[in-house]
Design a protein around this motif. Structure first.
Motif, short mmCIF file in Angstrom:
data_model
loop_
_atom_site.label_atom_id
_atom_site.label_comp_id
_atom_site.label_asym_id
_atom_site.label_seq_id
_atom_site.Cartn_x
_atom_site.Cartn_y
_atom_site.Cartn_z
N ASP A 67 -22.19 4.79 46.47
CA ASP A 67 -22.50 3.64 45.62
C ASP A 67 -21.36 2.63 45.64
N ARG A 71 -21.53 -1.25 47.04
CA ARG A 71 -21.12 -2.39 46.19
C ARG A 71 -20.05 -3.23 46.88
N ASP A 75 -20.30 -7.11 47.99
CA ASP A 75 -19.31 -8.10 47.54
C ASP A 75 -18.69 -8.84 48.72
#
Length: 198
Positions: A67, A71, A75
């Motif tokens: 996870d 992320r 980003d």
């Protein structure tokens, strides 16, 4: 007599054990194997529970790391996309400030041309005002003129010598400026055209 019988029995048992050692071992082995298998059976549920806990913890950690990776990747992708958009806008609107500063100069020139019979004095005054506006626009946009004075050392990074003339000053110094040069944000836009002393 009894002692002799006992010794005779022990001797026979020893002979049988010597003739068939596997039988002696197997007769003793079941007892020891039984104990070991019972100990394993007792330890097995605890080991299985411990292994299952470790596996669950490892899977949870893996899911957490996956996870975090996704992320971070998202980003990074967003930052890259925004940077590309900013660069595209910078290219598209790079001269916006400069164009904005030049619009009043154009307005002044157009107003001067609207006068049907301008007096020389008013025409000169209008040109001076327009030149001031243009100089202010240059200054705001870091467009700096290169206007060397006579006697200054020739700098090939900023000056371009058109000719060498005899003069009563040091060699390779500027005698006169034929055309001003310009830099924009410390980068040479156009070198000053000069004559240089021989």
């Amino acid at each position: 007599m009894q002692d002799q019988e006992k010794m005779h029995e022990q001797t026979e048992q020893a002979n049988q054990a010597a003739q068939n050692p596997q039988a002696a071992q197997t007769s003793e082995a079941p007892a020891s194997d039984n104990g070991a298998s019972q100990a394993q059976a007792a330890a097995s549920p605890q080991q299985n529970a411990s292994l299952e806990e470790k596996l669950a913890a490892t899977e949870a950690k893996l899911a957490e790391l996956q996870d975090a990776f996704l992320r971070a990747k998202a980003d990074t992708e967003n930052i890259r996309r925004r940077a590309q958009e900013d660069i595209a806008k910078a290219h598209k609107f790079a001269i916006e400030n400069f164009a904005e500063a030049l619009v009043p100069v154009k307005d002044s020139l157009e107003m001067a041309l609207k006068l049907e019979t301008p007096a020389v004095e008013s025409l000169k005054e209008g040109v001076e005002m327009t030149l001031k506006q243009l100089s202010a626009a240059f200054e705001r946009n870091r467009l700096i003129e290169i206007n060397p004075v006579a006697g200054e050392k020739l700098d090939p990074m900023k000056h371009q010598a058109i000719s060498m003339v005899p003069a009563e000053q040091d060699a390779n110094t500027i005698v006169s400026v034929l055309q001003k040069g310009y830099t924009i944000a410390d980068r040479l836009l156009r070198p000053a055209l000069v004559t240089v002393a021989q």
